[in-house]
Write an enzyme that holds these catalytic residues in place. Sequence first.
Site, short mmCIF file in Angstrom:
data_model
loop_
_atom_site.label_atom_id
_atom_site.label_comp_id
_atom_site.label_asym_id
_atom_site.label_seq_id
_atom_site.Cartn_x
_atom_site.Cartn_y
_atom_site.Cartn_z
CD GLU A 120 130.04 -29.12 -17.59
OE1 GLU A 120 129.25 -29.17 -16.63
OE2 GLU A 120 130.77 -28.14 -17.83
CG LEU A 135 149.70 -3.72 -4.26
CD1 LEU A 135 148.49 -2.82 -3.96
CD2 LEU A 135 150.00 -4.61 -3.07
#
Length: 235
Positions: free
Chosen positions: A56, A211
């Site tokens: 917003e 990873l």
Amino acid sequence: MSFSDDDRRHMARALQLAARGLTTAHPNPRVGCVIARGPEAIGEGWHHRAGGPHAEIEALADVGRRGGSARGATAYVTLEPCCHTGRTPPCTEALKAAGIVRVVYAAGDPNPRVNGGGENALTAAGIDVSGGLMAAASEQLNAGFFKRMREGRPLIRSKIAATLDGRTALADGRSQWLTGPAARADVQRWRARSGAVLTGIGTVLADDPSLNVRIGDVAADEVDQPWRVILDSRG
């Protein structure tokens, strides 16, 4: 609740904007916002990173950059505006101060610090508030956030590469490669939107995996590397 074609079009755009934060906004939800006056969008924004301005605030700032005013306009937000002070001030106060007269949001915020409080704060200020427009799409963008807030548990996805007969490796333990480039790229995209990557000590000893996220169509500054977690029976 009855929504117009303009309402649906603006919310669909807000959802597109929210998706831009898929790989950077976590652990916060991915949220997009469009400020509109009738059929015309006068400002857009989305939440980039935790600790940064919410969607917003970004959209209201965009209205200003375009030389406009949000007074009398409608805000379309993919998640109920927050009403508490965390790392940033409440968005409900910013919407009120900007002169927004109507707020349409997709999904209610399950965070106990909001959970209807955002709508109540806006309604108490005389702002027309409607919720539920394209809520399922908003929840899908934020499946992990909703799971954590509602159940106190993380959303877990399991990635398994297996042959048609159910094997995950050859008899001697070798497993590269059971899948192809498209599947491996898809795994990287799922990693990019995850908070952590978890594996067992056996995989670490056998493969020494990185990873991390390695994907060609996502720039380094467009992804936050996930935590690397290893399960080891011996610690």
